[in-house]
Design a protein around this motif. Structure first.
Motif, PDB file in Angstrom:
ATOM      1  N   ASN A  39       0.843  -1.195   0.000  1.00 50.05           N
ATOM      2  CA  ASN A  39       0.000   0.000   0.000  1.00 50.05           C
ATOM      3  C   ASN A  39       0.880   1.247   0.000  1.00 50.05           C
ATOM      4  OD1 ASN A  39      -3.071  -0.769   0.543  1.00 50.05           O
ATOM      5  ND2 ASN A  39      -1.803  -2.196   1.733  1.00 50.05           N
ATOM      6  N   GLU A  40       0.519   2.214  -0.830  1.00 45.66           N
ATOM      7  CA  GLU A  40       1.272   3.455  -0.942  1.00 45.66           C
ATOM      8  C   GLU A  40       0.305   4.636  -0.848  1.00 45.66           C
ATOM      9  OE1 GLU A  40       4.502   3.567  -1.117  1.00 45.66           O
ATOM     10  OE2 GLU A  40       5.017   1.478  -1.591  1.00 45.66           O
ATOM     11  N   ALA A  41       0.838   5.799  -0.487  1.00 43.69           N
ATOM     12  CA  ALA A  41       0.024   7.008  -0.342  1.00 43.69           C
ATOM     13  C   ALA A  41       0.278   7.963  -1.495  1.00 43.69           C
ATOM     14  CB  ALA A  41       0.332   7.707   0.982  1.00 43.69           C
ATOM     15  N   PHE A  42      -0.787   8.611  -1.980  1.00 45.46           N
ATOM     16  CA  PHE A  42      -0.643   9.669  -2.975  1.00 45.46           C
ATOM     17  C   PHE A  42      -0.040  10.903  -2.310  1.00 45.46           C
ATOM     18  CE2 PHE A  42      -4.225   7.579  -5.369  1.00 45.46           C
ATOM     19  CZ  PHE A  42      -3.484   7.322  -6.516  1.00 45.46           C
ATOM     20  N   THR A  43       0.991  11.457  -2.929  1.00 37.14           N
ATOM     21  CA  THR A  43       1.616  12.666  -2.385  1.00 37.14           C
ATOM     22  C   THR A  43       1.598  13.824  -3.379  1.00 37.14           C
ATOM     23  OG1 THR A  43       3.792  11.894  -3.130  1.00 37.14           O
ATOM     24  CG2 THR A  43       3.136  11.346  -0.867  1.00 37.14           C
ATOM     25  N   ASP A  44       1.240  13.575  -4.632  1.00 39.01           N
ATOM     26  CA  ASP A  44       1.235  14.649  -5.619  1.00 39.01           C
ATOM     27  C   ASP A  44      -0.094  15.395  -5.586  1.00 39.01           C
ATOM     28  OD1 ASP A  44      -0.093  12.436  -6.522  1.00 39.01           O
ATOM     29  OD2 ASP A  44       0.385  12.760  -8.626  1.00 39.01           O
ATOM     30  N   THR A  45      -0.154  16.483  -6.324  1.00 42.27           N
ATOM     31  CA  THR A  45      -1.349  17.319  -6.351  1.00 42.27           C
ATOM     32  C   THR A  45      -2.239  16.947  -7.528  1.00 42.27           C
ATOM     33  OG1 THR A  45      -0.251  19.011  -7.683  1.00 42.27           O
ATOM     34  CG2 THR A  45      -0.097  19.224  -5.295  1.00 42.27           C
ATOM     35  N   THR A  46      -3.468  17.428  -7.478  1.00 41.12           N
ATOM     36  CA  THR A  46      -4.391  17.188  -8.577  1.00 41.12           C
ATOM     37  C   THR A  46      -5.311  18.390  -8.728  1.00 41.12           C
ATOM     38  OG1 THR A  46      -6.012  15.636  -9.490  1.00 41.12           O
ATOM     39  CG2 THR A  46      -6.162  16.101  -7.149  1.00 41.12           C
ATOM     40  N   ARG A  47      -5.943  18.489  -9.874  1.00 39.20           N
ATOM     41  CA  ARG A  47      -6.899  19.551 -10.162  1.00 39.20           C
ATOM     42  C   ARG A  47      -8.144  18.938 -10.793  1.00 39.20           C
ATOM     43  NH1 ARG A  47      -1.890  21.945 -10.821  1.00 39.20           N
ATOM     44  NH2 ARG A  47      -1.689  24.112 -10.093  1.00 39.20           N
ATOM     45  N   LEU A  48      -9.295  19.497 -10.451  1.00 41.47           N
ATOM     46  CA  LEU A  48     -10.539  19.060 -11.067  1.00 41.47           C
ATOM     47  C   LEU A  48     -10.860  19.968 -12.247  1.00 41.47           C
ATOM     48  CD1 LEU A  48     -12.856  18.320  -8.010  1.00 41.47           C
ATOM     49  CD2 LEU A  48     -11.559  16.703  -9.371  1.00 41.47           C
TER      50      LEU A  48
ATOM     51  N   LEU B 102     -18.321  18.233  -1.154  1.00 39.58           N
ATOM     52  CA  LEU B 102     -18.537  19.124  -0.016  1.00 39.58           C
ATOM     53  C   LEU B 102     -19.040  18.275   1.146  1.00 39.58           C
ATOM     54  CD1 LEU B 102     -18.874  22.008   1.247  1.00 39.58           C
ATOM     55  CD2 LEU B 102     -21.222  21.970   0.377  1.00 39.58           C
ATOM     56  N   GLY B 103     -18.396  18.413   2.292  1.00 38.38           N
ATOM     57  CA  GLY B 103     -18.871  17.664   3.453  1.00 38.38           C
ATOM     58  C   GLY B 103     -17.733  17.234   4.356  1.00 38.38           C
ATOM     59  N   THR B 104     -18.099  16.440   5.364  1.00 37.37           N
ATOM     60  CA  THR B 104     -17.139  15.966   6.364  1.00 37.37           C
ATOM     61  C   THR B 104     -17.433  14.523   6.710  1.00 37.37           C
ATOM     62  OG1 THR B 104     -16.939  18.178   7.333  1.00 37.37           O
ATOM     63  CG2 THR B 104     -16.223  16.330   8.677  1.00 37.37           C
ATOM     64  N   ILE B 105     -16.376  13.722   6.735  1.00 38.70           N
ATOM     65  CA  ILE B 105     -16.449  12.355   7.250  1.00 38.70           C
ATOM     66  C   ILE B 105     -15.609  12.306   8.515  1.00 38.70           C
ATOM     67  CG2 ILE B 105     -15.842   9.942   6.828  1.00 38.70           C
ATOM     68  CD1 ILE B 105     -16.381  10.385   3.892  1.00 38.70           C
ATOM     69  N   THR B 106     -16.241  12.023   9.634  1.00 34.90           N
ATOM     70  CA  THR B 106     -15.548  12.090  10.922  1.00 34.90           C
ATOM     71  C   THR B 106     -15.189  10.734  11.507  1.00 34.90           C
ATOM     72  OG1 THR B 106     -17.707  12.204  12.026  1.00 34.90           O
ATOM     73  CG2 THR B 106     -16.604  14.296  11.528  1.00 34.90           C
TER      74      THR B 106
ATOM     75  N   GLY C  79     -10.024   7.115   8.129  1.00 32.81           N
ATOM     76  CA  GLY C  79      -9.928   8.304   8.961  1.00 32.81           C
ATOM     77  C   GLY C  79     -10.914   9.381   8.572  1.00 32.81           C
ATOM     78  N   THR C  80     -10.504  10.639   8.695  1.00 31.94           N
ATOM     79  CA  THR C  80     -11.390  11.766   8.458  1.00 31.94           C
ATOM     80  C   THR C  80     -11.119  12.402   7.099  1.00 31.94           C
ATOM     81  OG1 THR C  80      -9.883  13.352   9.491  1.00 31.94           O
ATOM     82  CG2 THR C  80     -11.484  12.253  10.919  1.00 31.94           C
TER      83      THR C  80
ATOM     84  N   ARG D 184      -7.359  15.104   4.199  1.00 30.01           N
ATOM     85  CA  ARG D 184      -7.536  13.777   4.790  1.00 30.01           C
ATOM     86  C   ARG D 184      -6.583  13.605   5.971  1.00 30.01           C
ATOM     87  NH1 ARG D 184     -10.729  11.081   1.141  1.00 30.01           N
ATOM     88  NH2 ARG D 184     -10.437  11.515  -1.095  1.00 30.01           N
ATOM     89  N   ASN D 185      -7.014  12.827   6.949  1.00 28.35           N
ATOM     90  CA  ASN D 185      -6.187  12.495   8.100  1.00 28.35           C
ATOM     91  C   ASN D 185      -6.434  11.040   8.454  1.00 28.35           C
ATOM     92  OD1 ASN D 185      -4.798  12.251  10.490  1.00 28.35           O
ATOM     93  ND2 ASN D 185      -5.697  14.054  11.467  1.00 28.35           N
ATOM     94  N   ASN D 186      -5.438  10.188   8.194  1.00 32.79           N
ATOM     95  CA  ASN D 186      -5.618   8.754   8.446  1.00 32.79           C
ATOM     96  C   ASN D 186      -4.908   8.282   9.708  1.00 32.79           C
ATOM     97  OD1 ASN D 186      -2.847   8.434   7.746  1.00 32.79           O
ATOM     98  ND2 ASN D 186      -3.380   8.248   5.586  1.00 32.79           N
ATOM     99  N   SER D 187      -4.565   9.187  10.596  1.00 31.70           N
ATOM    100  CA  SER D 187      -3.862   8.815  11.834  1.00 31.70           C
ATOM    101  C   SER D 187      -4.692   7.817  12.640  1.00 31.70           C
ATOM    102  CB  SER D 187      -3.589  10.059  12.672  1.00 31.70           C
ATOM    103  OG  SER D 187      -2.777  10.978  11.960  1.00 31.70           O
ATOM    104  N   GLY D 188      -4.025   6.749  13.103  1.00 29.66           N
ATOM    105  CA  GLY D 188      -4.677   5.757  13.940  1.00 29.66           C
ATOM    106  C   GLY D 188      -5.620   4.827  13.224  1.00 29.66           C
ATOM    107  N   THR D 189      -5.591   4.791  11.894  1.00 36.15           N
ATOM    108  CA  THR D 189      -6.509   3.946  11.128  1.00 36.15           C
ATOM    109  C   THR D 189      -5.792   2.705  10.587  1.00 36.15           C
ATOM    110  OG1 THR D 189      -6.035   5.072   9.042  1.00 36.15           O
ATOM    111  CG2 THR D 189      -7.770   6.000  10.437  1.00 36.15           C
TER     112      THR D 189
END
Length: 344
Positions: free
Chosen positions: A56-65, A73-77, A83-84, A289-294
């Motif tokens: 498993n690897e993480a995306f670190t580059d940027t993107t544009r829509l 629009l919204g929040t996942i807690t 994670g969030t 995004r914040n995947n800490s502790g997941t």
């Protein structure tokens, strides 16, 4: 004449015999008996399983829509796997034309701003749609650098100057698809699949009305210096939001509607002007995004070994999987009829 015809028939007979014989001969391309030829026509087909190593690897580059894309629009807690997630929309809404004042008559003739409504065309949702979300709208500081198709992971200064009215409460995503009756002056229309946010009539409505005194509607560049757009965010501290909503800014049902009363020929009349998002509007979809502790974090930080699971989260800030197939290195030459990557 009969003699020539006889020779012609004989010639055709020989030609026909040759063709038939030649065709029959092509079907017999081996010297062994037909009873010894396998039913698969001398080709053996095997099913081979080759195991795959996964990381498993993480995306670190940027993107544009793109301007025509669907913006989140919204929040996942509370997602134990990933994670969030918080998603905000920053967009600029422009007058229907430049070079002339977009409202009826001059600013002095507009005696009242009845309402300012930000409408967003709803496209769908992800997550728990039963949870309500609190949506707030802020004006983007005109001094902030904000342009066309900004990257989705860019950081902006803290937004100040909320322009949503106190009447805006929690948003129920389940209500978007219900048909609503809207009054436009003397007209009544029915709309659905639309988020409607009422904004402050003075902070937004009167400000846009009064821009005619500064010649801000003469050119697009002049307009950009005084009104960069609106930041639409969700309040993650209100309630228990756990989902994302998607909106299309280029849709005809998206726009900033300003309803006002104006003096025309000495009489008071009602009118409205629509500021819309277009192909040159400044825009970005800020996704954090914040995947800490997941579970995803544990796989991303478990060292160089291989993983037993793949966790895929969409870009930006998501994850992807890197696959290695060591069994291919020493495989002999062969014809591949079908190759499948199978995951449970």
């Amino acid at each position: 004449m009969n003699k020539y015809l006889s020779r012609l028939v004989a010639g055709l007979s020989l030609l026909t015999l040759f063709v038939v014989f030649h065709a029959c001969n092509k079907l017999d391309t081996t010297t062994i008996g037909s009873e010894l030829i396998p039913v698969v026509d001398n080709v053996s087909t095997f099913d081979t399983i080759i195991y795959v190593n996964v990381q498993n690897e993480a995306f670190t580059d940027t993107t544009r829509l793109s301007s025509n894309g669907d913006y989140a629009l919204g929040t996942i807690t509370s997602d134990p796997l990933f994670g969030t997630t918080t998603a905000s929309i920053l967009a600029q809404f422009k007058p229907p034309y430049f070079g002339a004042y977009p409202f009826v008559n001059s600013a002095d003739s507009i005696i009242a701003i009845d309402s300012v409504v930000l409408c967003l065309a709803y496209r769908g949702s992800f997550g728990d749609t039963n949870q309500l979300q609190k949506v707030r709208v802020y004006e983007i500081d005109p001094n902030v650098e904000f342009g066309f198709l900004e990257p989705t992971n860019r950081d902006y200064p803290a937004f100040t100057g909320e322009v949503t009215t106190p009447a805006n409460g929690f948003i129920d995503m389940r209500q978007f698809r219900l048909e609503k009756e809207i009054v436009y002056g003397q007209d009544t229309v029915k709309v659905s699949n639309q988020l409607r946010l009422h904004l402050d009539t003075v902070l937004i409505g009167r400000k846009l009305v009064n821009l005619d005194t500064a010649d801000s509607y003469k050119t697009d560049s002049a307009y950009n210096t005084v009104f960069k757009g609106l930041a639409i965010v969700t309040d993650s501290t209100a309630g228990n939001p756990n989902g994302l909503m998607y909106f299309n800014l280029a849709n005809e049902n998206t726009g900033l509607f300003i309803h006002y009363r104006v003096i025309v020929n000495g009489e008071v009349d009602t009118a409205y002007t629509v500021f819309q998002f277009n192909q040159i509007s400044a825009v970005t979809n800020i996704i954090k995004r914040n995947n800490s502790g997941t579970l995803l974090a544990s796989y991303l930080n478990n060292g160089p070994g291989f993983d037993d699971k793949i966790l895929l989260q969409t870009h930006p800030g998501g994850s992807y999987a890197k696959l290695e197939i060591p069994g291919l290195e020493n495989m002999s030459n062969r014809i591949i009829h079908k190759a499948e990557l199978i995951m449970e």
